[in-house]
Design an enzyme around this catalytic site. Structure first.
Site, PDB file in Angstrom:
ATOM      1  N   MET A 129       0.832  -1.215   0.000  1.00 34.90           N
ATOM      2  CA  MET A 129       0.000   0.000   0.000  1.00 34.90           C
ATOM      3  C   MET A 129       0.862   1.258   0.000  1.00 34.90           C
ATOM      4  O   MET A 129       0.387   2.341  -0.328  1.00 34.90           O
ATOM      5  CB  MET A 129      -0.888   0.031   1.236  1.00 34.90           C
ATOM      6  CG  MET A 129      -2.196  -0.678   1.059  1.00 34.90           C
ATOM      7  SD  MET A 129      -3.332  -0.181   2.378  1.00 34.90           S
ATOM      8  CE  MET A 129      -4.753  -1.161   1.927  1.00 34.90           C
ATOM      9  N   HIS A 449      -6.621   1.786   7.544  1.00 25.37           N
ATOM     10  CA  HIS A 449      -5.709   1.702   8.686  1.00 25.37           C
ATOM     11  C   HIS A 449      -6.226   0.602   9.611  1.00 25.37           C
ATOM     12  O   HIS A 449      -6.969   0.885  10.537  1.00 25.37           O
ATOM     13  CB  HIS A 449      -5.682   3.025   9.473  1.00 25.37           C
ATOM     14  CG  HIS A 449      -5.307   4.229   8.654  1.00 25.37           C
ATOM     15  ND1 HIS A 449      -5.619   5.509   9.045  1.00 25.37           N
ATOM     16  CD2 HIS A 449      -4.638   4.335   7.476  1.00 25.37           C
ATOM     17  CE1 HIS A 449      -5.155   6.370   8.147  1.00 25.37           C
ATOM     18  NE2 HIS A 449      -4.564   5.683   7.188  1.00 25.37           N
ATOM     19  N   ASN A 483       0.809  -2.537  10.595  1.00 22.49           N
ATOM     20  CA  ASN A 483      -0.138  -1.851  11.479  1.00 22.49           C
ATOM     21  C   ASN A 483      -0.782  -2.821  12.467  1.00 22.49           C
ATOM     22  O   ASN A 483      -1.221  -2.416  13.541  1.00 22.49           O
ATOM     23  CB  ASN A 483      -1.217  -1.158  10.646  1.00 22.49           C
ATOM     24  CG  ASN A 483      -0.620  -0.166   9.666  1.00 22.49           C
ATOM     25  OD1 ASN A 483       0.427   0.411   9.940  1.00 22.49           O
ATOM     26  ND2 ASN A 483      -1.261   0.027   8.522  1.00 22.49           N
ATOM     27  N   THR A 495       1.190   4.441   9.712  1.00 20.43           N
ATOM     28  CA  THR A 495       2.405   3.884   9.098  1.00 20.43           C
ATOM     29  C   THR A 495       3.676   4.311   9.826  1.00 20.43           C
ATOM     30  O   THR A 495       4.588   3.507   9.998  1.00 20.43           O
ATOM     31  CB  THR A 495       2.465   4.270   7.607  1.00 20.43           C
ATOM     32  OG1 THR A 495       1.202   3.949   7.018  1.00 20.43           O
ATOM     33  CG2 THR A 495       3.564   3.530   6.883  1.00 20.43           C
TER      34      THR A 495
END
Ligand SMILES: Cc1cc2nc3c(=O)[nH]c(=O)nc-3n(C[C@H](O)[C@H](O)[C@H](O)COP(=O)(O)OP(=O)(O)OC[C@H]3O[C@@H](n4cnc5c(N)ncnc54)[C@H](O)[C@@H]3O)c2cc1C
Length: 522
Positions: A129, A449, A483, A495
């Site tokens: 990502m 997230h 994460n 991050t």
């Protein structure tokens, strides 16, 4: 043709996103003699591994790179069409929001009677990502911080170095300072200095001519990894199992499937780092029969509210000619930050113009005068929010199929309600709403997230998967990254913190490699 996978390495890393890259970088710096192999299931998109797709200037090429990142169905379906602006669709109220360069879970994302994570997404490509992200790198504050890590601030400093974070890249963007001032006047009273309104720290390098280089994993790998003759990166290589010692549970290698040929190989490794994102890291541990009680549990995403206003009392045209021609600041211009505090527990991301999370349909504003506000909430952590895996059914990669259990609690609904009030207060300080609609709440998973699924703990009490250096309890030599390792409920973008935790893990491995070479010499 079969590729030359090594028979044995010191460290095998699964996944090439920012956290996997952080292990490669720190180990290259601290243990240059160590042999390291990174295995990535997705394709390498750019000549320099892990570059951010926004640095590909040709828009058709960028679109191809995005399509190639979109998971198992992406291969063979590459076209030059489709969106290339990574903010496209951001404000879509569709129940399953998907961003270019990512792919959604095909099914299993919601169970009967639960909220689920309909927008849960992943990327499969070298860089993960991190080849598609926005690059916002705020530091955690208050209860977001990991209280049992004494060296957290130093780890965050190091993560900022690896990600090339710049807190002032867009300070001269149109009206950015004015937005900051109005927000500060509205919210700063009583806040600690590091929790006051500020420019958003961003993982980007702004060059003298105004052009930008966005940090992907390439920035994290850095020259020290690229120049390391003992480092190798294999794309289109699925790690299907972590191999462990039947007696001690210690990691002893990985089984890799070469997606170009379908052949499987065993690679022995003294240390294995699984950095496969918050859904696929626990998936690989499960597949490998490493199943601590907390695996996949405490899964959390940040409930998110967005809104937009038109700045009041500004003259749009007065700045238009001041911008250097090569400056690309409109893309993320004026990204400002309202930090999380325990009293006002929202992470505020404030963007201008085409960086706005709210569509500007039919609107032709002056540069920087339309301000989009995004407020992220910290989830009320529940053990029951989890990703489960199937022992019989498989996903398109042939890995255990995922099933998400996820519910917003009463506390989450109160928090979302409070975030709507908070965003309206901040918006009122800036200008007037674009229309009479209320703040929009995104579907769960839209934050991208996801945390907690392989969380860190100070002690092995059943509520965590790994210890303070990310080594999995009862599996010596097996580390987790990403994460998912974050143990606290955070509202800020994760991050930077995840890379900081990866730095701590990589240092632990480096010191043990050094100790071993010392023993071998004696
Ligand atoms: C549009 C967008 C905007 C974002 N904006 C921000 C932001 O502003 N700030 C922020 O903090 N975060 C942001 N994020 C999230 C950020 O990109 C992630 O937090 C970050 O990339 C996580 O890094 P990672 O290394 O843990 O995982 P990833 O980057 O997801 O990388 C994991 C890699 O592991 C690979 N993998 C998984 N399983 C296997 C396996 N079994 N074998 C081999 N390879 C495997 C995957 O293919 C993937 O490439 C954003 C994301 C997107 C998509």
């Amino acid at each position: 043709m079969t590729r030359n996978y090594p028979y044995s390495v010191d460290v095998a890393i699964v996944g090439s996103g920012p956290t996997g890259a952080a292990y490669a970088r720190i180990l290259s710096e601290l243990s240059p003699e160590a042999t390291i192999a990174t295995f990535e299931v997705g394709p390498q998109l750019t000549a320099t591994p892990g570059m951010h797709v926004k640095n590909i200037s040709d828009l058709a090429e960028r679109a191809v790179a995005q399509r190639r990142s979109e998971g198992p169905a992406a291969s063979g379906q590459i076209s030059t069409g489709g969106p290339v602006d990574t903010m496209d669709g951001y404000a879509d109220a569709a129940p399953r929001l998907v961003r270019p360069g990512t792919f959604l879970l095909p099914d299993g994302y919601r169970q009967e009677g639960e909220d689920g994570l309909p927008a849960a997404a992943m990327s499969s490509n070298v860089g993960g990502m991190g080849a598609h992200w926005t690059g916002a790198c705020p530091r955690p504050g208050g209860q977001e911080r990991v209280a049992f890590l004494d060296d957290l601030d130093e780890l965050l400093d190091e993560a900022e170095r690896l990600l090339s974070v710049d807190a002032h890249a867009f300070d001269d963007a149109p009206f950015s300072a004015e937005v900051r001032k109005r927000l500060a006047d509205a919210v700063d009273d009583g806040r600690a200095e590091d929790r006051r309104v500020a420019s958003m720290p961003l993982a980007v390098v702004r060059h003298d001519d105004g052009s930008l280089t966005w940090s992907g994993s390439d920035a994290v790998f850095g020259d020290s990894t690229r120049a390391n003759p003992n480092f190798e990166l294999f794309d289109e290589s699925l790690v299907a199992r972590v191999l462990t010692d039947a007696g001690t549970g210690a990691a002893r290698g990985v089984r890799v499937r070469d997606l170009q040929t379908g052949e499987e190989h065993e690679v022995a490794a003294r240390f294995v780092v699984v950095a496969g994102d918050s859904l696929r890291t626990p998936q690989l541990l499960w597949a490998s029969n490493v199943r601590p009680r907390a695996l996949g549990r405490y899964l959390n995403d940040q409930p998110q509210t967005v809104y937009a206003v038109r700045l009041r009392d500004v003259e749009p045209d007065e700045v238009a000619d001041d911008i250097p021609e090569a400056a690309e600041i409109t893309k993320q211009s004026g990204v400002n930050w309202v930090p999380f505090t325990d009293d006002e527990p929202f992470h505020g991301q404030v963007m201008q113009l085409d960086a706005s999370p709210v569509p500007l349909a039919g609107d032709e504003p002056g540069r920087g005068t339309i301000v989009g506000l995004g407020w992220f909430c910290a989830k009320d952590l529940q053990e029951s929010d989890r990703v489960e895996f199937d022992d019989d059914a498989v996903d398109p990669y042939g890995m255990p199929k995922m099933r998400i259990h996820y519910t917003l609690s009463e506390a989450d609904h109160r928090s979302l309600e409070a975030s709507r009030a908070s965003i309206l207060r901040a918006a009122a300080a800036l200008g007037e709403p674009l229309d009479d609609s209320a703040p929009l709440t995104f579907p769960p998973g839209a934050s991208l997230h996801y945390q907690g699924s392989v969380r860190m703990g100070a002690v092995d009490d059943g509520t965590s998967v790994c210890g303070p250096t990310s080594e999995v309890w009862a599996a010596p030599g097996l580390f987790v990254a990403g994460n998912g390792v974050i143990p606290t409920s955070i509202a800020c973008n994760p991050t930077l913190l995840a890379v900081a935790l990866a730095v701590g893990g990589a240092r632990d491995i480096a010191s043990r490699l050094t100790a071993r070479s010392g023993e071998e010499r004696n």
